[in-house]
Design a protein around this motif. Structure first.
Motif, PDB file in Angstrom:
ATOM      1  N   GLN A  22       1.245  -1.228  17.543  1.00  0.00           N
ATOM      2  CA  GLN A  22       2.174  -2.353  17.589  1.00  0.00           C
ATOM      3  C   GLN A  22       2.419  -2.888  16.184  1.00  0.00           C
ATOM      4  O   GLN A  22       2.194  -4.055  15.882  1.00  0.00           O
ATOM      5  CB  GLN A  22       1.635  -3.444  18.519  1.00  0.00           C
ATOM      6  CG  GLN A  22       1.663  -3.011  19.976  1.00  0.00           C
ATOM      7  CD  GLN A  22       1.328  -4.147  20.920  1.00  0.00           C
ATOM      8  OE1 GLN A  22       0.702  -5.121  20.540  1.00  0.00           O
ATOM      9  NE2 GLN A  22       1.739  -4.015  22.161  1.00  0.00           N
ATOM     10  N   ARG A  23       2.850  -1.995  15.315  1.00  0.00           N
ATOM     11  CA  ARG A  23       3.178  -2.339  13.926  1.00  0.00           C
ATOM     12  C   ARG A  23       4.091  -1.259  13.364  1.00  0.00           C
ATOM     13  O   ARG A  23       4.183  -0.161  13.920  1.00  0.00           O
ATOM     14  CB  ARG A  23       1.921  -2.476  13.079  1.00  0.00           C
ATOM     15  CG  ARG A  23       1.018  -1.261  13.058  1.00  0.00           C
ATOM     16  CD  ARG A  23      -0.369  -1.607  12.532  1.00  0.00           C
ATOM     17  NE  ARG A  23      -1.230  -0.426  12.471  1.00  0.00           N
ATOM     18  CZ  ARG A  23      -1.749   0.074  11.362  1.00  0.00           C
ATOM     19  NH1 ARG A  23      -1.466  -0.473  10.190  1.00  0.00           N
ATOM     20  NH2 ARG A  23      -2.539   1.124  11.397  1.00  0.00           N
ATOM     21  N   ILE A  24       4.747  -1.591  12.268  1.00  0.00           N
ATOM     22  CA  ILE A  24       5.712  -0.647  11.680  1.00  0.00           C
ATOM     23  C   ILE A  24       5.462  -0.453  10.183  1.00  0.00           C
ATOM     24  O   ILE A  24       5.975   0.485   9.576  1.00  0.00           O
ATOM     25  CB  ILE A  24       7.165  -1.147  11.922  1.00  0.00           C
ATOM     26  CG1 ILE A  24       8.203  -0.034  11.720  1.00  0.00           C
ATOM     27  CG2 ILE A  24       7.499  -2.365  11.051  1.00  0.00           C
ATOM     28  CD1 ILE A  24       8.188   1.018  12.758  1.00  0.00           C
ATOM     29  N   GLY A  25       4.609  -1.315   9.573  1.00  0.00           N
ATOM     30  CA  GLY A  25       4.391  -1.284   8.124  1.00  0.00           C
ATOM     31  C   GLY A  25       3.863   0.033   7.607  1.00  0.00           C
ATOM     32  O   GLY A  25       4.290   0.510   6.549  1.00  0.00           O
ATOM     33  N   ASP A  26       2.925   0.666   8.350  1.00  0.00           N
ATOM     34  CA  ASP A  26       2.351   1.923   7.877  1.00  0.00           C
ATOM     35  C   ASP A  26       3.390   3.033   7.834  1.00  0.00           C
ATOM     36  O   ASP A  26       3.413   3.852   6.902  1.00  0.00           O
ATOM     37  CB  ASP A  26       1.162   2.325   8.759  1.00  0.00           C
ATOM     38  CG  ASP A  26       1.536   2.459  10.229  1.00  0.00           C
ATOM     39  OD1 ASP A  26       2.444   1.729  10.676  1.00  0.00           O
ATOM     40  OD2 ASP A  26       0.931   3.288  10.933  1.00  0.00           O
ATOM     41  N   VAL A  27       4.288   3.063   8.820  1.00  0.00           N
ATOM     42  CA  VAL A  27       5.368   4.072   8.842  1.00  0.00           C
ATOM     43  C   VAL A  27       6.316   3.842   7.662  1.00  0.00           C
ATOM     44  O   VAL A  27       6.728   4.783   6.975  1.00  0.00           O
ATOM     45  CB  VAL A  27       6.145   4.012  10.175  1.00  0.00           C
ATOM     46  CG1 VAL A  27       7.313   4.988  10.181  1.00  0.00           C
ATOM     47  CG2 VAL A  27       5.222   4.301  11.352  1.00  0.00           C
ATOM     48  N   MET A  28       6.669   2.564   7.413  1.00  0.00           N
ATOM     49  CA  MET A  28       7.588   2.228   6.322  1.00  0.00           C
ATOM     50  C   MET A  28       6.964   2.573   4.971  1.00  0.00           C
ATOM     51  O   MET A  28       7.636   3.154   4.109  1.00  0.00           O
ATOM     52  CB  MET A  28       7.940   0.733   6.366  1.00  0.00           C
ATOM     53  CG  MET A  28       8.751   0.304   7.584  1.00  0.00           C
ATOM     54  SD  MET A  28      10.358   1.121   7.725  1.00  0.00           S
ATOM     55  CE  MET A  28      11.245   0.428   6.329  1.00  0.00           C
ATOM     56  N   LEU A  29       5.664   2.242   4.784  1.00  0.00           N
ATOM     57  CA  LEU A  29       5.003   2.506   3.505  1.00  0.00           C
ATOM     58  C   LEU A  29       4.964   4.002   3.212  1.00  0.00           C
ATOM     59  O   LEU A  29       5.307   4.449   2.104  1.00  0.00           O
ATOM     60  CB  LEU A  29       3.583   1.925   3.530  1.00  0.00           C
ATOM     61  CG  LEU A  29       2.725   2.185   2.292  1.00  0.00           C
ATOM     62  CD1 LEU A  29       3.368   1.615   1.038  1.00  0.00           C
ATOM     63  CD2 LEU A  29       1.320   1.606   2.472  1.00  0.00           C
ATOM     64  N   ARG A  30       4.560   4.793   4.202  1.00  0.00           N
ATOM     65  CA  ARG A  30       4.461   6.243   4.019  1.00  0.00           C
ATOM     66  C   ARG A  30       5.826   6.838   3.634  1.00  0.00           C
ATOM     67  O   ARG A  30       5.923   7.667   2.719  1.00  0.00           O
ATOM     68  CB  ARG A  30       3.949   6.867   5.327  1.00  0.00           C
ATOM     69  CG  ARG A  30       3.629   8.338   5.233  1.00  0.00           C
ATOM     70  CD  ARG A  30       2.780   8.815   6.395  1.00  0.00           C
ATOM     71  NE  ARG A  30       3.376   8.543   7.710  1.00  0.00           N
ATOM     72  CZ  ARG A  30       2.924   7.606   8.554  1.00  0.00           C
ATOM     73  NH1 ARG A  30       1.891   6.849   8.221  1.00  0.00           N
ATOM     74  NH2 ARG A  30       3.502   7.425   9.729  1.00  0.00           N
ATOM     75  N   ASN A  31       6.882   6.391   4.299  1.00  0.00           N
ATOM     76  CA  ASN A  31       8.202   6.974   4.051  1.00  0.00           C
ATOM     77  C   ASN A  31       8.870   6.424   2.795  1.00  0.00           C
ATOM     78  O   ASN A  31       9.654   7.136   2.160  1.00  0.00           O
ATOM     79  CB  ASN A  31       9.094   6.755   5.277  1.00  0.00           C
ATOM     80  CG  ASN A  31       8.764   7.720   6.399  1.00  0.00           C
ATOM     81  OD1 ASN A  31       9.202   8.856   6.403  1.00  0.00           O
ATOM     82  ND2 ASN A  31       7.950   7.273   7.355  1.00  0.00           N
ATOM     83  N   MET A  32       8.587   5.174   2.416  1.00  0.00           N
ATOM     84  CA  MET A  32       9.144   4.644   1.160  1.00  0.00           C
ATOM     85  C   MET A  32       8.552   5.388  -0.045  1.00  0.00           C
ATOM     86  O   MET A  32       9.239   5.626  -1.031  1.00  0.00           O
ATOM     87  CB  MET A  32       8.886   3.140   1.043  1.00  0.00           C
ATOM     88  CG  MET A  32       9.667   2.271   2.027  1.00  0.00           C
ATOM     89  SD  MET A  32      11.459   2.545   2.022  1.00  0.00           S
ATOM     90  CE  MET A  32      11.700   3.441   3.540  1.00  0.00           C
ATOM     91  N   ASP A  62       0.504  -3.402   4.472  1.00  0.00           N
ATOM     92  CA  ASP A  62       1.391  -2.222   4.425  1.00  0.00           C
ATOM     93  C   ASP A  62       2.838  -2.629   4.164  1.00  0.00           C
ATOM     94  O   ASP A  62       3.547  -1.976   3.390  1.00  0.00           O
ATOM     95  CB  ASP A  62       1.292  -1.448   5.745  1.00  0.00           C
ATOM     96  CG  ASP A  62      -0.001  -0.645   5.847  1.00  0.00           C
ATOM     97  OD1 ASP A  62      -0.641  -0.420   4.799  1.00  0.00           O
ATOM     98  OD2 ASP A  62      -0.378  -0.255   6.975  1.00  0.00           O
ATOM     99  N   CYS A  63       3.284  -3.689   4.827  1.00  0.00           N
ATOM    100  CA  CYS A  63       4.672  -4.154   4.641  1.00  0.00           C
ATOM    101  C   CYS A  63       4.900  -4.626   3.212  1.00  0.00           C
ATOM    102  O   CYS A  63       5.932  -4.332   2.604  1.00  0.00           O
ATOM    103  CB  CYS A  63       4.996  -5.287   5.619  1.00  0.00           C
ATOM    104  SG  CYS A  63       5.201  -4.740   7.315  1.00  0.00           S
ATOM    105  N   ARG A  64       3.910  -5.344   2.659  1.00  0.00           N
ATOM    106  CA  ARG A  64       4.035  -5.840   1.280  1.00  0.00           C
ATOM    107  C   ARG A  64       4.066  -4.681   0.286  1.00  0.00           C
ATOM    108  O   ARG A  64       4.886  -4.674  -0.652  1.00  0.00           O
ATOM    109  CB  ARG A  64       2.865  -6.781   0.968  1.00  0.00           C
ATOM    110  CG  ARG A  64       2.975  -7.481  -0.394  1.00  0.00           C
ATOM    111  CD  ARG A  64       1.783  -8.376  -0.640  1.00  0.00           C
ATOM    112  NE  ARG A  64       0.539  -7.617  -0.560  1.00  0.00           N
ATOM    113  CZ  ARG A  64      -0.674  -8.173  -0.575  1.00  0.00           C
ATOM    114  NH1 ARG A  64      -0.797  -9.486  -0.627  1.00  0.00           N
ATOM    115  NH2 ARG A  64      -1.761  -7.422  -0.504  1.00  0.00           N
ATOM    116  N   ASN A  65       3.206  -3.674   0.486  1.00  0.00           N
ATOM    117  CA  ASN A  65       3.198  -2.509  -0.418  1.00  0.00           C
ATOM    118  C   ASN A  65       4.485  -1.693  -0.294  1.00  0.00           C
ATOM    119  O   ASN A  65       5.006  -1.195  -1.299  1.00  0.00           O
ATOM    120  CB  ASN A  65       1.986  -1.619  -0.109  1.00  0.00           C
ATOM    121  CG  ASN A  65       0.676  -2.287  -0.506  1.00  0.00           C
ATOM    122  OD1 ASN A  65       0.654  -3.108  -1.422  1.00  0.00           O
ATOM    123  ND2 ASN A  65      -0.406  -1.966   0.191  1.00  0.00           N
ATOM    124  N   ALA A  66       5.002  -1.567   0.943  1.00  0.00           N
ATOM    125  CA  ALA A  66       6.283  -0.858   1.152  1.00  0.00           C
ATOM    126  C   ALA A  66       7.414  -1.602   0.454  1.00  0.00           C
ATOM    127  O   ALA A  66       8.315  -0.985  -0.143  1.00  0.00           O
ATOM    128  CB  ALA A  66       6.567  -0.732   2.646  1.00  0.00           C
TER     129      ALA A  66
END
Length: 628
Positions: free
Chosen positions: A411-421, A502-506
């Motif tokens: 129930q989060r999206i930050g890890d997906v965004m960080l990996r792909n950014m 994760d969101c902040r790093n992305a």
């Protein structure tokens, strides 16, 4: 957070500003055979190419509207286009379509432009020429005047929130039916407004046996708060209720139903189901139901069901929906990423699939340019295909549609965004070359007639809903969008949330990319706008000169011998152009003047000309007076 009246007003405000609101297309073609759409509005006849408005024939410019077989004819006043080309011709699908569109134009023109309703045409004795069709009804001005003069009685009416009416059916057709319409929406206990609402009941034959109710679909009369109900239940039907009420009054701790003429009637939900829903109950129109605030459970009055088991089932369904469709704001932001990523991928396909297919089919593009264009955009397209699949899988897990046992961690999206950014950062070199790609493509279309023809034909296709070079800007613009969305996620999460880091790093990764590409995007957007205007402006060559920047475009009225006339102005870093839109079916502007910004002087001149918002532009070539 708005009242119903405020919501209505906001809807009207939005609708008023939507160019396409209320527009209905009629397929047609112009003299050259170009496919267009005709429409009519309060201001006049509109011409569209696809969904883009390319011309407006205001009622004030139109002298006559007519049709001959399939041809729809617009005659303009001579001062609009000169005495030699005053008739425009459009071809519709059939005579009936043409006549139908002409009738619609007549009705719109009469309603919005005429003061009085036109008188019917006298019938010819022997031969009739032309159509006798006229608009019947009041004009807009007559309606406004009528309301002003008559001072219509305003019926006091209070807007209230309404609940969705439920409908249930029973398979036992031999049982007499009972209808319980809700004349006004019953409030939930948590509602800020009053929880009082009239509750009417219409029942059929009284029976000594217990009867299951039939909750009918609301009829127009049942929705009307002024509707009256004359069928009053007899006293024998109400007797069991009174008896049950007396028994229930002895039970402590029950929520209270207060009714006019009933005193206090304490009832809990299960007993209320058995009395109100399983008895042939009829209540007088004066009966008022007040729900006590402590009754936080599901009331049968608010959610009519056949039995206690049915009520439990509905509660279970609601719980399942809450589990399956999360209500967290982060979930909806993730859904937005998914929806916009799908749209973005389709935009990339305009170049990688559709445009590639068009140029290969006609063999119109040199091999060097093909390599330059597609080697820079294909890797980006392939990356985003994989990225979209990842987002879809994550949302599927978030909603619990698969692998429910691992749902808590998904129930989060930050890890997906960080990996792909981080992966997308490797494609920065491709994005930096888009400036070169755009320039070379523009040069090639000027040099090669075959490529120019394929390019223009492709832009007319439905799949190319924007100028083609705009799609080359999409990858960098998409990075800006990621930055905005990740910023919203970081604001939403607290610092302790597991997805915050994760969101902040992305966000840091994508901010680095956008800062590198910011200047490139500005140059690309400027070049794209200049090339678009090069196609739209008649009378200027080499608009895409090095160093020239587009600044602003807008409409002003220029003072001429005939008075104030509407002109479209285009301001660049080195010059000012003023143009007029042609009356032909093309989206082009004819240039009337070209003023250099070097040595230009502008001063307000409202007092001199007595025209509001008026100013004078002095340049080396000429002096013009304009008004906003």
């Amino acid at each position: 957070g708005q009242t119903p009246a405020e919501s209505d007003f906001q809807v009207l405000e939005i609708a008023r500003k939507l160019e396409m609101y209320g527009i209905r297309f009629h397929l047609a073609s112009d003299r050259e055979g170009t496919k267009i759409n005709l429409a009519v509005s309060h201001m006049g006849v509109l011409v569209f190419q696809g969904n883009t408005k390319i011309n407006t024939f205001n009622w004030s410019k139109v002298r006559k509207l007519s049709f001959k077989r399939k041809r729809f004819l617009i005659k303009l006043h001579p001062e609009v286009c000169g005495p030699y080309q005053d008739t425009l011709e459009f071809l519709l699908g059939s005579r009936d379509e043409c006549k139908n569109f002409w009738k619609i134009c007549v009705e719109y023109h009469t309603f919005f432009r005429l003061f009085d309703q036109p008188k019917p045409k006298a019938k010819a004795v022997f031969f009739s020429r032309g159509s006798s069709f006229r608009y019947s009804g009041r004009t807009q001005k007559q309606l406004v005047d009528y309301i002003k003069d008559s001072g219509m009685k305003r019926t006091p009416y209070e807007r209230r929130h309404s609940k969705v009416r439920a409908s249930t059916r029973t398979s036992n057709t031999g049982v007499p039916k009972q209808s319980v319409p809700f004349t006004e929406g019953l409030r939930t206990p948590g509602s800020p407004a009053s929880t009082t609402a009239p509750f009417h009941s219409v029942h059929s034959l009284a029976s000594s046996t217990s009867i299951l109710p039939m909750f009918a679909e609301p009829s127009p009369s049942s929705l009307d708060p002024r509707a009256s109900y004359t069928r009053i239940p007899d006293k024998t039907a109400a007797a069991p209720v009174e008896e049950a009420g007396r028994k229930l009054m002895q039970q402590p701790g029950s929520p209270v139903l207060q009714g006019v003429g009933f005193g206090s009637l304490p009832v809990d939900h299960a007993q209320l189901s058995s009395i109100v829903l399983k008895s042939p109950l009829g209540l007088t129109p004066a009966f008022q139901v007040n729900l006590n605030a402590v009754t936080q459970g599901s009331s049968p009055l608010l959610s009519p069901v056949l039995s206690d088991a049915g009520g439990a089932r509905i509660e279970e369904d609601d719980e399942m929906k809450r589990k399956r469709y999360p209500t967290d704001k982060a979930y909806f932001i993730a859904k937005e990423i998914l929806a916009t990523e799908r749209t973005y991928l389709k935009d990339l396909e305009v170049i990688t699939v559709w445009f590639r297919s068009a140029v290969i089919k006609e063999n119109a593009m040199p091999e060097g340019l093909m390599t330059l264009l597609f080697s820079n955009i294909d890797p980006i397209y392939e990356f985003h295909r994989g990225f979209l699949k990842e987002i879809e899988q994550r949302l599927s897990l978030w909603e619990g549609r698969s692998n429910a046992h691992v749902k808590g961690d998904c129930q989060r999206i930050g890890d997906v965004m960080l990996r792909n950014m981080r992966t997308l950062k490797e494609f920065t070199s491709y994005l930096q070359k888009h400036d070169e790609v755009l320039t070379e493509l523009e040069k090639a279309t000027k040099r090669l007639k075959k490529l120019e023809m394929v390019y223009k034909e492709f832009e007319l296709q439905k799949v190319c809903y924007l100028p083609l070079n705009t799609f080359l800007l999409k990858p960098i613009q998409r990075l800006m969008h990621y930055k905005l969305i990740l910023g919203r996620l970081c604001k939403h999460y607290t610092a302790e949330h597991r997805d915050f880091a994760d969101c902040r790093n992305a966000l840091k990764e994508v901010t680095e990319m956008t800062s590198q590409l910011q200047n490139s995007l500005i140059r690309l957007e400027n070049f794209q706008k200049l090339t678009e205007l090069q196609h739209d402006l008649i009378g200027i060559d080499n608009l895409t000169a090095p160093g020239r920047e587009f600044i602003r475009e807008g409409c002003l009225y220029k003072l001429t011998k005939k008075g104030l006339q509407q002109r479209m102005f285009f301001l660049f870093s080195d010059m000012l152009l003023y143009t007029s839109k042609g009356v032909t079916g093309t989206n082009q502007f004819k240039i009337h003047g070209h003023l250099s910004l070097h040595g230009m002087l502008v001063e307000e001149s409202e007092n001199e000309w007595s025209v509001p918002h008026c100013f004078t532009i002095y340049s080396a070539q000429k002096t013009i007076v304009v008004a906003a």
